[in-house]
Write a protein that holds these residues in place. Structure first.
Motif: not given
Length: 165
Positions: A58, A60, A63, A90, A93, A99-101
């Motif tokens: 994954p 984010t 990241d 998006r 999580d 948080r977004l993946h």
């Protein structure tokens, strides 16, 4: 001999060849980005998204911002454009809704490979001329060169050099 006979070359000749390849790659990224309806920053970020997707790890939004050296606001703009173009999505999580993946859109890889595919086929043919130990040397060199480049870029961005000045 592991691969084909190679012409002799000096380190200076190798650096000059590398510089020419990097310059061509920079222009090429601009052309490829345009072909995909993106700018080069968005294409670079899309590459990070695709790399994470292929690795099954994954990624984010944070990241992605770190890898691309963008602010969170900057990466938001990139993600807006990638979503609008249909390359990425998006997702929240599941463990932390703040948080977004970032994930590849299902159709994105096919569209990207339609542009990159011929280039990677040519590189595959080129690598076929090298034996396993030569490819190991190339892989080692690229990884170590990347690390040296990162160290130099970190110094440039910090306004220092090897000696901290």
């Amino acid at each position: 001999m592991d691969g084909k006979k190679r012409p002799e070359a000096t380190a200076d000749q190798a650096l000059q060849a590398m510089d020419r390849m990097i310059a061509l790659a920079q222009f090429g990224q601009h052309d490829i980005a345009g072909r995909l309806g993106l700018n080069t920053t968005d294409l670079t970020c899309l590459g990070f998204v695709m790399e994470a997707a292929l690795a099954g790890t994954p990624l984010t939004a944070g990241d992605l911002a770190e890898r691309a050296r963008l602010t969170t606001g900057g990466v938001t703009g990139v993600l807006n454009r990638l979503e609008k173009a249909g390359y990425a999505r998006r997702l929240p999580d599941p463990d932390d809704r703040r948080r977004l993946h970032v994930v590849m859109d299902e159709s994105a890889q096919e569209r990207i490979l339609a542009v990159y595919g011929p280039f990677y086929a040519r590189l595959g043919s080129l690598f076929a001329d090298y034996g396993p130990s030569e490819i190991a040397v190339l892989t080692d060199w690229f990884g170590r060169a990347r690390d040296a480049m990162q160290e130099s870029l970190d110094e440039i961005r910090a306004g220092t050099d090897r000696n901290g000045t």
